[in-house]
Design a protein around this motif. Structure first.
Motif, short mmCIF file in Angstrom:
data_model
loop_
_atom_site.label_atom_id
_atom_site.label_comp_id
_atom_site.label_asym_id
_atom_site.label_seq_id
_atom_site.Cartn_x
_atom_site.Cartn_y
_atom_site.Cartn_z
N LEU A 18 0.82 -1.21 0.00
CA LEU A 18 0.00 0.00 0.00
C LEU A 18 0.86 1.26 0.00
CD1 LEU A 18 -2.68 -1.09 2.63
CD2 LEU A 18 -2.79 -1.28 0.13
N LEU A 19 0.66 2.10 -1.01
CA LEU A 19 1.34 3.40 -1.08
C LEU A 19 0.48 4.43 -0.36
CD1 LEU A 19 2.51 3.53 -4.82
CD2 LEU A 19 3.93 3.12 -2.82
N ALA A 20 0.99 4.95 0.74
CA ALA A 20 0.22 5.87 1.57
C ALA A 20 1.01 7.14 1.80
CB ALA A 20 -0.13 5.22 2.91
N PRO A 21 0.50 8.30 1.38
CA PRO A 21 1.23 9.55 1.59
C PRO A 21 1.29 9.93 3.07
CG PRO A 21 -0.93 9.98 0.66
CD PRO A 21 -0.74 8.49 0.64
N VAL A 22 2.43 10.47 3.48
CA VAL A 22 2.59 10.94 4.85
C VAL A 22 1.92 12.30 4.98
CG1 VAL A 22 4.26 11.66 6.61
CG2 VAL A 22 4.74 9.67 5.18
N GLY A 23 1.17 12.49 6.07
CA GLY A 23 0.48 13.76 6.28
C GLY A 23 1.44 14.90 6.54
N THR A 24 0.92 16.12 6.51
CA THR A 24 1.76 17.30 6.67
C THR A 24 1.64 17.94 8.05
OG1 THR A 24 0.00 18.67 5.75
CG2 THR A 24 1.67 17.86 4.22
N SER A 25 0.73 17.46 8.90
CA SER A 25 0.57 18.06 10.23
C SER A 25 1.70 17.61 11.13
CB SER A 25 -0.77 17.63 10.85
OG SER A 25 -1.84 18.03 10.02
#
Length: 354
Positions: free
Chosen positions: A261-268
């Protein structure tokens, strides 16, 4: 009156016809001495043959002047070869100077994935990035030293740019041959299919039938061929199209070892909140993957690959939490894409995700 003695009558009693005990002892000593002397007197060649026969009980002696052949052993069942721990992705097209064995020594990574192989102009010829010939990639050509050091690497077909072979090559026989050409060129035991753009049903079935043929051939030849699919994931899990892709591929007889699973890391920033969307996405995707693969549970069939926009997106604390999440949920392996990890993070993940 009987004479008193310190030995009981049972020790003095002897069955009729049994020779006296001292005579038996003397006869045994004489027999052992005679046998030892006879063996010692044999010539060296005879002693060697005696030893071979002794080691191969029940086998006939080899012909005179012929070295004995070892007994044939059954061929071992090939072990399933698949990534584990932390898997480093290498963009073999844009990082031509990447040294696999050097990186393995420095970071202790054992598994790598090399991407991406896509269709060339002809449509049925796999090329690195759709342009570079298979044998002309310097990264892939350094697989030998990596394997000699105990590591390995898989091949990634597809990717975010270029046309995936199954979409570009409409002939099943030529598509199968194209995949096989890449597998044989690098003696790959693990291949991944990274699917981003939705493909038509015909392309999905064509790819699945080609992979099923390759897995059957590999099994017949006694070698493993592990297959995974890399798919993007969101807070609601996989798209309906990707779920159907997995079901259709399995229906054609493909053994899908892992769904990455390719999951983007959040920016918070702070408090691990950047990782919360990743955890939610994995939990949403789990029942979808389980149903698609025909399983009641599929945690160990899921791999996780956070996608970083910047190198600092994954701190040491984030890495620790990711490793703990992977271990707690018994995920297959952990990786990372996008920006390069900060120094020391890769080595930490390698040790933590074993």
């Amino acid at each position: 009156m009987p004479v008193a003695t310190d030995r009981p009558d049972t020790r003095r009693a002897r069955e009729p016809g049994t020779p006296p005990r001292p005579l038996v002892v003397l006869a045994s000593i004489a027999l052992a001495a005679g046998t030892g002397g006879a063996i010692w007197l044999l010539p060296p060649r005879a002693q060697g043959e005696w030893a071979v026969v002794g080691r191969r009980a029940g086998a006939g002696a080899p012909p005179s002047g012929t070295a004995p052949r070892p007994a044939a052993e059954p061929a071992p069942t090939p072990a399933v070869v698949r990534p584990s721990g932390f898997v480093a992705f290498v963009d073999a097209v844009h990082e031509p100077r990447f040294n696999l064995s050097k990186a393995a020594r420095k970071s202790r990574v054992r598994w790598f994935t090399l991407g991406h192989l896509t269709a060339g102009r002809s449509g049925c010829v796999p090329r690195w990035g759709g342009l570079q010939g298979q044998r002309r990639n310097p990264v892939a050509n350094r697989l030998g030293p990596l394997r000699a050091a105990g590591g390995d690497a898989g091949l990634a077909f597809g990717g975010p740019a270029g046309r995936e072979l199954a979409t570009a090559c409409a002939d099943l026989g030529r598509l199968t041959a194209a995949y096989r050409r890449a597998i044989d060129a690098f003696d790959a035991r693990y291949i991944d299919f990274e699917v981003h753009a939705p493909a038509g049903d015909a392309a999905v079935r064509r790819r699945a039938r080609a992979i099923a043929t390759l897995q059957r051939q590999a099994a017949h030849e006694g070698r493993p061929l592990t297959v995974s699919f890399t798919l993007p994931v969101t807070g609601t899990g996989l798209t309906l199209g990707d779920q159907e892709l997995l079901r259709a591929t399995r229906a054609e007889g493909v053994e899908i070892a892992t769904v990455n699973l390719l999951a983007p890391v959040g920016t918070s920033p702070g408090s691990g909140s950047r990782l919360h969307p990743i955890a939610s996405a994995v939990r949403a995707a789990h029942p979808q993957i389980a149903r698609s693969l025909g399983e009641s549970a599929a945690w160990n069939r899921i791999a996780l690959t956070p996608v970083l926009a910047r190198s600092g997106d994954l701190t040491r604390l984030d890495a620790r939490r990711l490793a703990a999440f992977t271990s707690r949920n018994n995920l297959a392996w952990l990786s990372a894409r996008g920006a390069a990890l900060a120094p020391g993070i890769t080595r930490f993940l390698t040790g933590a995700a074993r």
